[in-house]
Motif scaffolding. Structure first.
Motif, PDB file in Angstrom:
ATOM      1  N   THR A  95     -51.301 -28.537 -23.697  1.00 41.71           N
ATOM      2  CA  THR A  95     -51.907 -28.727 -25.022  1.00 41.71           C
ATOM      3  C   THR A  95     -51.217 -27.862 -26.087  1.00 41.71           C
ATOM      4  N   PRO A  96     -50.995 -26.556 -25.832  1.00 36.08           N
ATOM      5  CA  PRO A  96     -50.296 -25.791 -26.879  1.00 36.08           C
ATOM      6  C   PRO A  96     -48.854 -26.233 -27.093  1.00 36.08           C
ATOM      7  N   ASP A 284     -54.586 -24.439 -22.079  1.00 35.14           N
ATOM      8  CA  ASP A 284     -54.964 -23.755 -23.321  1.00 35.14           C
ATOM      9  C   ASP A 284     -55.929 -22.588 -23.097  1.00 35.14           C
ATOM     10  N   ARG A 285     -56.461 -22.450 -21.877  1.00 37.23           N
ATOM     11  CA  ARG A 285     -57.373 -21.333 -21.618  1.00 37.23           C
ATOM     12  C   ARG A 285     -56.658 -20.230 -20.824  1.00 37.23           C
ATOM     13  N   ASN A 286     -57.233 -19.052 -20.825  1.00 35.15           N
ATOM     14  CA  ASN A 286     -56.657 -17.964 -20.036  1.00 35.15           C
ATOM     15  C   ASN A 286     -57.746 -17.055 -19.505  1.00 35.15           C
ATOM     16  N   MET A 287     -57.469 -16.502 -18.324  1.00 31.98           N
ATOM     17  CA  MET A 287     -58.309 -15.422 -17.786  1.00 31.98           C
ATOM     18  C   MET A 287     -57.368 -14.263 -17.448  1.00 31.98           C
ATOM     19  N   ILE A 288     -57.770 -13.066 -17.828  1.00 30.67           N
ATOM     20  CA  ILE A 288     -56.939 -11.869 -17.640  1.00 30.67           C
ATOM     21  C   ILE A 288     -57.704 -10.869 -16.766  1.00 30.67           C
ATOM     22  N   TRP A 383     -49.466 -18.071 -23.495  1.00 33.32           N
ATOM     23  CA  TRP A 383     -49.184 -17.142 -24.597  1.00 33.32           C
ATOM     24  C   TRP A 383     -50.053 -15.887 -24.460  1.00 33.32           C
ATOM     25  N   ALA A 384     -51.333 -16.057 -24.117  1.00 30.72           N
ATOM     26  CA  ALA A 384     -52.229 -14.904 -23.990  1.00 30.72           C
ATOM     27  C   ALA A 384     -51.772 -13.994 -22.854  1.00 30.72           C
ATOM     28  N   VAL A 385     -51.300 -14.608 -21.765  1.00 27.72           N
ATOM     29  CA  VAL A 385     -50.806 -13.814 -20.638  1.00 27.72           C
ATOM     30  C   VAL A 385     -49.576 -13.016 -21.086  1.00 27.72           C
ATOM     31  N   LEU A 386     -48.689 -13.674 -21.821  1.00 34.09           N
ATOM     32  CA  LEU A 386     -47.474 -12.982 -22.299  1.00 34.09           C
ATOM     33  C   LEU A 386     -47.838 -11.868 -23.276  1.00 34.09           C
ATOM     34  N   PHE A 387     -48.818 -12.121 -24.109  1.00 29.60           N
ATOM     35  CA  PHE A 387     -49.254 -11.100 -25.071  1.00 29.60           C
ATOM     36  C   PHE A 387     -49.704  -9.857 -24.307  1.00 29.60           C
ATOM     37  N   TRP A 388     -50.489 -10.074 -23.245  1.00 33.06           N
ATOM     38  CA  TRP A 388     -50.977  -8.936 -22.447  1.00 33.06           C
ATOM     39  C   TRP A 388     -49.815  -8.218 -21.750  1.00 33.06           C
ATOM     40  N   ILE A 389     -48.859  -8.981 -21.235  1.00 33.56           N
ATOM     41  CA  ILE A 389     -47.716  -8.328 -20.569  1.00 33.56           C
ATOM     42  C   ILE A 389     -46.957  -7.485 -21.595  1.00 33.56           C
ATOM     43  N   ASN A 390     -46.781  -8.052 -22.795  1.00 31.64           N
ATOM     44  CA  ASN A 390     -46.071  -7.291 -23.835  1.00 31.64           C
ATOM     45  C   ASN A 390     -46.846  -6.013 -24.192  1.00 31.64           C
ATOM     46  N   LEU A 391     -48.164  -6.141 -24.274  1.00 33.40           N
ATOM     47  CA  LEU A 391     -48.995  -4.966 -24.595  1.00 33.40           C
ATOM     48  C   LEU A 391     -48.882  -3.890 -23.511  1.00 33.40           C
TER      49      LEU A 391
END
Ligand code: G16
Length: 546
Positions: A95-96, A284-288, A383-391
């Protein structure tokens, strides 16, 4: 150039093609009825009145019935005068990624064949969404117009086309129609490269930080293999269920602690990876999660905002942020600290799109495991997973380290959603009506040991286009920072699901590390008694807690 042969098929309209929170979702068998899919697509096309020669993006999450539906979709859009179809190879597009492709190609919109996190297979669910030229889902004004069109339709127009082979990338010409089959991952991968510091992230993985990602046999497998595996060096053995399957291999591709309990258990044990994550059917969803640390979606988006200046694509600052009304208010605290607005919208990603499009927000999130940013007009799991890895790489910290530091600074919003599956949709509707009729009178009264500060049925006034969306959920805000929200899900395909959202704010450092289930149990009982859930439905307990 040969014109396309068109055929007109006459049939009576269907009365049940109202779109829910995100597109039309029904049992596969409903969509398989003769003319059902065709009439819905025709209603969309009649409403949109695309210009002659228009370009559309088509793709889906690979679920059961996608292949057949895509062939029908190509023939109907061709009959409506569309002359360029950009289609994901094998019919696949997350979807994204589809949202990005629509924007990049300046297409007139896109059809996405997905029922998101709903189960797949012949007895599962199917769905279809239309996204606008801005890459975002059709707004309410358009979905209502599509409903009206569907109810007066007398048939549809379909072009004669051979079975289209979508197995190879490249351009095919069928008379005046161009069908361009594209790599579903390539453009999305480039977009991610513009947002994140991949060198630093790969260095973090090389330093021994293990990532486990579960695609649940949905669409994100190929994306995870190329980006998490290929670019960051995650071990192939840690990328789970990565081949998209029509029935999701019997899994339920819903990234939450219930369907993802194997990840919760892994993270609770001695072999916990540095980061575990999952996405849903359409990506489009994520769980961290981190070691002994599931991150609740409301905390996740707040933590992302707090650390955004460490991530290249967000270094320039954000104009504002948004969350859906039932989502925890952790985001509001970070936004207040940064001095930027935090908008509260109804549930449904489409409500964020106006704000994103107008440049009023750059980051947004929802309790339903959805997070996104200005980079697309859909929420974005990987994208959310990558954002967390970058953080994690930029902070040189762990998931629990980041989460607990966040609570110490801002306080903790304990949060849970209690879902009640109600087979009889009419009794769920009666429950909500009864609640609505009483709610305003609750304002200022004593309730469950506290005082009600505000009680209403959320009414959204869109600050960009001025549109009004009433009746978006009953909310009760208490003077001690507790909140209860009630609404009916708009994504189910049978009966009704009552969602009760529970939130309790805790500022006291001594109270930051309690079990959310224990903290929220009294609020859960209060929510059930205020709405008389057992009286209306016979249900004494929630069907699912996430
Ligand atoms: C859709 C919407 C989300 C919404 C979610 C749950 O997500 O895009 O905005 O939060 O449904 O909605 P409901 O509570 O009505 O079931 P998805 O991932 O299912 O497309």
């Amino acid at each position: 150039m040969n014109e396309l042969q068109l055929r007109i098929v006459r049939c009576p309209p269907f009365a049940d093609q109202r779109m829910g929170t995100a597109g039309l979702r029904k049992k596969v068998r409903v969509f398989q009825q003769p003319h059902y899919l065709e009439t819905f697509i025709q209603a969309v096309l009649d409403t949109l009145q695309l210009p002659p020669g228009a370009m559309l993006v088509l793709g889906g999450d690979g679920r059961y019935f996608n292949r057949e539906a895509l062939q029908v979709l190509m023939r109907l859009t061709a009959a409506a005068g569309v002359r360029h179809l950009v289609v994901g190879q094998h019919g696949l597009l997350s979807t994204p990624a589809a949202s990005n492709l629509i924007r990049m190609r300046k297409a007139h919109g896109g059809f996405l064949l997905t029922a998101s996190h709903n189960p797949g297979g012949p007895d599962g669910d199917f769905g279809i969404k239309f996204n606008m030229p801005n890459g975002g889902q059709a707004p309410e004004s358009v979905t209502e117009a599509i409903l009206r069109a569907s109810q007066s339709l007398q048939g549809y127009r379909i072009a004669e086309l051979p079975a289209i082979d979508l197995s190879r990338c490249g351009v095919q010409q069928h008379g005046p129609l161009v069908i361009e089959v594209v790599d579903p991952v390539a453009d999305y991968q480039q977009l991610m490269e513009r947002l994140f510091d991949f060198d630093r992230m790969a260095g973090w993985v090389r330093a021994g930080n293990r990532i486990v990602f579960d695609a649940f046999h949905g669409i994100t497998g190929p994306y995870a293999q190329r980006i998490l595996g290929g670019m960051l060096g995650a071990s192939p053995a840690d990328l789970l269920h990565t081949d998209p399957l029509p029935d999701f291999g019997g899994l339920h591709p819903d990234p939450n602690p219930v369907e993802g309990r194997h990840l919760v258990e892994l993270c609770a044990g001695p072999d916990a990876p540095a980061l575990a994550a999952a996405s849903d059917g359409d990506g489009d969803r994520n769980m961290i999660l981190g070691p002994a640390c599931p991150v609740s979606p409301g905390d996740s988006v707040a933590i992302m905002l707090d650390g955004a200046s460490l991530v290249p694509g967000y270094r320039q600052g954000l104009p504002g942020v948004a969350r859906s009304m039932p989502t925890s208010r952790a985001l509001d605290r970070v936004a207040a600290g940064l001095g930027i607005p935090c908008f509260e919208t109804p549930t449904g990603w489409r409500f964020f799109c106006n704000l994103l499009e107008a440049g009023r927000i750059g980051l947004c999130g929802e309790e339903s495991f959805g997070t996104g940013s200005y980079h697309a007009r859909e929420k974005d799991g990987l994208w959310a997973v990558l954002f967390w890895i970058n953080l994690l790489a930029a902070r040189g910290d762990t998931v629990p380290g980041i989460v607990t530091a966040h609570w110490r600074r801002y306080g903790r919003h304990y949060y849970q959603r209690h879902d009640y599956e109600i087979p009889d949709a009419a009794s769920a509707a009666r429950l909500m009506e009864a609640l609505r009729s009483r709610v305003v009178a609750l304002g200022g009264t004593a309730l469950g040991g506290g005082r009600v500060e505000l009680a209403d049925d959320f009414h959204y006034h869109d600050p960009v286009d001025g549109s009004e969306s009433p009746r978006q959920g009953v909310r009760i805000l208490m003077d001690d920072g507790a909140r209860i929200v009630y609404r009916l899900s708009g994504t189910g395909t049978s009966g009704a699901t009552l969602r009760t959202y529970l939130e309790q704010y805790q500022r006291d450092p001594a109270g930051l590390f309690c079990n959310p289930g224990e903290v929220l149990a009294p609020l859960g009982r209060l929510a059930a008694s205020v709405a008389a859930i057992e009286t209306h439905t016979g249900l004494r307990q929630p069907t699912m807690i996430v």
